[in-house]
Design a protein around this motif. Structure first.
Motif, PDB file in Angstrom:
ATOM      1  N   GLY A  22     -19.469  -8.343 -20.471  1.00 56.42           N
ATOM      2  CA  GLY A  22     -19.239  -7.107 -19.720  1.00 56.42           C
ATOM      3  C   GLY A  22     -20.525  -6.549 -19.124  1.00 56.42           C
ATOM      4  O   GLY A  22     -20.500  -5.832 -18.130  1.00 56.42           O
ATOM      5  N   GLN A  23     -21.651  -6.884 -19.752  1.00 58.43           N
ATOM      6  CA  GLN A  23     -22.955  -6.422 -19.252  1.00 58.43           C
ATOM      7  C   GLN A  23     -23.549  -7.409 -18.247  1.00 58.43           C
ATOM      8  O   GLN A  23     -24.709  -7.285 -17.859  1.00 58.43           O
ATOM      9  CB  GLN A  23     -23.944  -6.263 -20.418  1.00 58.43           C
ATOM     10  N   GLY A  24     -22.790  -8.437 -17.889  1.00 59.44           N
ATOM     11  CA  GLY A  24     -23.234  -9.359 -16.853  1.00 59.44           C
ATOM     12  C   GLY A  24     -23.935 -10.616 -17.355  1.00 59.44           C
ATOM     13  O   GLY A  24     -24.437 -11.407 -16.565  1.00 59.44           O
ATOM     14  N   PHE A  25     -23.980 -10.794 -18.676  1.00 56.45           N
ATOM     15  CA  PHE A  25     -24.622 -12.000 -19.207  1.00 56.45           C
ATOM     16  C   PHE A  25     -23.630 -13.161 -19.238  1.00 56.45           C
ATOM     17  O   PHE A  25     -22.443 -12.962 -19.458  1.00 56.45           O
ATOM     18  CB  PHE A  25     -25.101 -11.773 -20.649  1.00 56.45           C
ATOM     19  N   ALA A  26     -24.137 -14.381 -19.062  1.00 59.77           N
ATOM     20  CA  ALA A  26     -23.348 -15.579 -19.343  1.00 59.77           C
ATOM     21  C   ALA A  26     -23.572 -15.892 -20.820  1.00 59.77           C
ATOM     22  O   ALA A  26     -24.682 -15.734 -21.328  1.00 59.77           O
ATOM     23  CB  ALA A  26     -23.811 -16.738 -18.486  1.00 59.77           C
ATOM     24  N   ILE A  27     -22.509 -16.312 -21.514  1.00 62.04           N
ATOM     25  CA  ILE A  27     -22.544 -16.390 -22.974  1.00 62.04           C
ATOM     26  C   ILE A  27     -22.093 -17.744 -23.485  1.00 62.04           C
ATOM     27  O   ILE A  27     -21.088 -18.272 -23.023  1.00 62.04           O
ATOM     28  CB  ILE A  27     -21.548 -15.343 -23.551  1.00 62.04           C
ATOM     29  N   GLU A 106     -25.015  -1.035 -27.818  1.00 68.25           N
ATOM     30  CA  GLU A 106     -25.955  -0.526 -26.804  1.00 68.25           C
ATOM     31  C   GLU A 106     -27.395  -0.855 -27.201  1.00 68.25           C
ATOM     32  O   GLU A 106     -28.218  -1.192 -26.363  1.00 68.25           O
ATOM     33  CB  GLU A 106     -25.815   0.992 -26.632  1.00 68.25           C
ATOM     34  N   GLU A 107     -27.670  -0.734 -28.520  1.00 68.95           N
ATOM     35  CA  GLU A 107     -29.035  -1.025 -28.974  1.00 68.95           C
ATOM     36  C   GLU A 107     -29.329  -2.519 -28.823  1.00 68.95           C
ATOM     37  O   GLU A 107     -30.416  -2.919 -28.406  1.00 68.95           O
ATOM     38  CB  GLU A 107     -29.234  -0.593 -30.436  1.00 68.95           C
ATOM     39  N   LEU A 108     -28.351  -3.346 -29.148  1.00 72.65           N
ATOM     40  CA  LEU A 108     -28.547  -4.780 -29.012  1.00 72.65           C
ATOM     41  C   LEU A 108     -28.839  -5.163 -27.552  1.00 72.65           C
ATOM     42  O   LEU A 108     -29.763  -5.924 -27.273  1.00 72.65           O
ATOM     43  CB  LEU A 108     -27.308  -5.531 -29.524  1.00 72.65           C
ATOM     44  N   ASN A 113     -32.510  -6.939 -23.288  1.00 69.27           N
ATOM     45  CA  ASN A 113     -33.118  -6.747 -21.966  1.00 69.27           C
ATOM     46  C   ASN A 113     -34.627  -6.626 -22.075  1.00 69.27           C
ATOM     47  O   ASN A 113     -35.367  -7.185 -21.261  1.00 69.27           O
ATOM     48  CB  ASN A 113     -32.533  -5.504 -21.281  1.00 69.27           C
ATOM     49  N   ALA A 114     -35.093  -5.887 -23.099  1.00 63.57           N
ATOM     50  CA  ALA A 114     -36.537  -5.721 -23.276  1.00 63.57           C
ATOM     51  C   ALA A 114     -37.192  -7.066 -23.594  1.00 63.57           C
ATOM     52  O   ALA A 114     -38.246  -7.402 -23.050  1.00 63.57           O
ATOM     53  CB  ALA A 114     -36.816  -4.713 -24.388  1.00 63.57           C
ATOM     54  N   LEU A 115     -36.553  -7.858 -24.464  1.00 59.16           N
ATOM     55  CA  LEU A 115     -37.103  -9.174 -24.820  1.00 59.16           C
ATOM     56  C   LEU A 115     -37.213 -10.071 -23.593  1.00 59.16           C
ATOM     57  O   LEU A 115     -38.223 -10.756 -23.389  1.00 59.16           O
ATOM     58  CB  LEU A 115     -36.202  -9.866 -25.849  1.00 59.16           C
ATOM     59  N   ILE A 116     -36.162 -10.059 -22.763  1.00 57.47           N
ATOM     60  CA  ILE A 116     -36.136 -10.940 -21.595  1.00 57.47           C
ATOM     61  C   ILE A 116     -37.229 -10.552 -20.600  1.00 57.47           C
ATOM     62  O   ILE A 116     -37.961 -11.399 -20.100  1.00 57.47           O
ATOM     63  CB  ILE A 116     -34.739 -10.914 -20.926  1.00 57.47           C
ATOM     64  N   ARG A 117     -37.380  -9.249 -20.335  1.00 55.68           N
ATOM     65  CA  ARG A 117     -38.380  -8.871 -19.335  1.00 55.68           C
ATOM     66  C   ARG A 117     -39.801  -9.017 -19.881  1.00 55.68           C
ATOM     67  O   ARG A 117     -40.716  -9.365 -19.155  1.00 55.68           O
ATOM     68  CB  ARG A 117     -38.103  -7.491 -18.774  1.00 55.68           C
ATOM     69  N   ALA A 137     -32.418  -1.987 -16.209  1.00 60.84           N
ATOM     70  CA  ALA A 137     -31.593  -1.189 -17.119  1.00 60.84           C
ATOM     71  C   ALA A 137     -30.362  -0.647 -16.392  1.00 60.84           C
ATOM     72  O   ALA A 137     -29.237  -0.738 -16.873  1.00 60.84           O
ATOM     73  CB  ALA A 137     -32.408  -0.053 -17.717  1.00 60.84           C
ATOM     74  N   LYS A 138     -30.580  -0.113 -15.207  1.00 62.94           N
ATOM     75  CA  LYS A 138     -29.457   0.458 -14.439  1.00 62.94           C
ATOM     76  C   LYS A 138     -28.777  -0.565 -13.547  1.00 62.94           C
ATOM     77  O   LYS A 138     -27.740  -0.280 -12.947  1.00 62.94           O
ATOM     78  CB  LYS A 138     -29.959   1.612 -13.564  1.00 62.94           C
ATOM     79  N   LYS A 139     -29.385  -1.741 -13.405  1.00 64.91           N
ATOM     80  CA  LYS A 139     -28.874  -2.792 -12.515  1.00 64.91           C
ATOM     81  C   LYS A 139     -28.773  -2.275 -11.083  1.00 64.91           C
ATOM     82  O   LYS A 139     -27.747  -2.434 -10.416  1.00 64.91           O
ATOM     83  CB  LYS A 139     -27.499  -3.317 -12.976  1.00 64.91           C
ATOM     84  N   GLU A 140     -29.837  -1.612 -10.643  1.00 65.13           N
ATOM     85  CA  GLU A 140     -29.870  -1.072  -9.291  1.00 65.13           C
ATOM     86  C   GLU A 140     -31.011  -1.692  -8.502  1.00 65.13           C
ATOM     87  O   GLU A 140     -32.070  -1.979  -9.056  1.00 65.13           O
ATOM     88  CB  GLU A 140     -30.111   0.445  -9.334  1.00 65.13           C
ATOM     89  N   VAL A 141     -30.765  -1.876  -7.204  1.00 64.96           N
ATOM     90  CA  VAL A 141     -31.796  -2.440  -6.336  1.00 64.96           C
ATOM     91  C   VAL A 141     -32.067  -1.461  -5.196  1.00 64.96           C
ATOM     92  O   VAL A 141     -31.132  -0.883  -4.631  1.00 64.96           O
ATOM     93  CB  VAL A 141     -31.338  -3.810  -5.776  1.00 64.96           C
TER      94      VAL A 141
END
Ligand code: CA
Length: 221
Positions: A22-27, A106-108, A113-117, A137-141
């Motif tokens: 749901g957060q846009g990740f492939a799993i 949400e914390e996970l 996201n922090a680990l990846i960036r 974080a907001k997925k905005e461009v």
């Protein structure tokens, strides 16, 4: 971004998978350490979530083996509450972060996201290249301050390229990181996504085509 989840408790595994999708990740989901090890060797993930208490091969052992084999994607371990030794052992085996059960989704997601960036060398959640800004974080461009409407896949392509600047990223690498293994991949769609992206982020000319090889996101220094 493609995430490996290794968790033997069916409920938690499915919930995690659904939420991250749901957060846009492939799993990719693995139910024990043996399966986790197989996936971790086979695919190049952007991050993994690994429960430590696993059947067949335990989490610590699995992580130790992956690290020995130079699999370097960031790993977040799930530990039982109060077992501080597990956290230490996990980190010493090569994990990068931990979360005690029960945890908030949400914390996970925020930690992943922090680990990846961080792995990509960015301290801030907002990636900036010249006039182009991508908020992970907001997925905005934004281009020159103005919001740009992207589809989910256009966003994913741009995010992956920005997190991997100044190197050639092939279409198959992009499909590997955008889709999970069950997805019917077609690397031609990547060309379509990139074509639309370029039009939308004009006048920013940062995505170069490297003939026969793929794309290179040009970082401005
Ligand atoms: Ca377990």
């Amino acid at each position: 971004m493609r995430i490996l989840i290794v968790e033997d408790e069916e409920n938690i595994r499915q919930q995690l998978g659904k939420h991250l999708q749901g957060q846009g990740f492939a799993i990719d989901l693995a139910a024990d350490g043996e399966e986790g090890l197989y996936y971790g060797r086979e695919y190049d993930y952007d991050a993994a979530v690994v429960d430590l208490g696993l059947p067949k091969i335990d989490g610590i052992d699995m992580i130790t083996r992956l690290r020995k084999e130079k699999r370097s994607f960031p790993i977040l371990v799930l530990t039982a509450r109060g077992h501080w030794q597990d956290k230490v052992q996990g980190l010493e085996a090569g994990a990068d972060d931990y979360l005690a059960k029960p945890f908030q989704m949400e914390e996970l997601v925020a930690r992943l996201n922090a680990l990846i960036r961080r792995t990509a060398g960015y301290a801030s959640p907002v990636l900036i290249q010249g006039d182009l800004q991508l908020d992970t974080a907001k997925k905005e461009v934004r281009v020159s301050g103005g919001a740009v409407e992207l589809t989910a896949y256009e966003y994913k392509v741009l995010e992956y390229l920005m997190l991997n600047p100044d190197r050639v990223v092939s279409k198959s690498e992009l499909t590997d990181h955008l889709y999970d293994q069950d997805f019917d991949r077609d690397s031609n769609v990547i060309e379509v996504f990139v074509g639309r992206l370029r039009k939308k982020i004009v006048p920013v000319d940062l995505i170069r085509t490297v003939r026969g090889q793929g794309y290179r996101f040009v970082a401005e220094s």
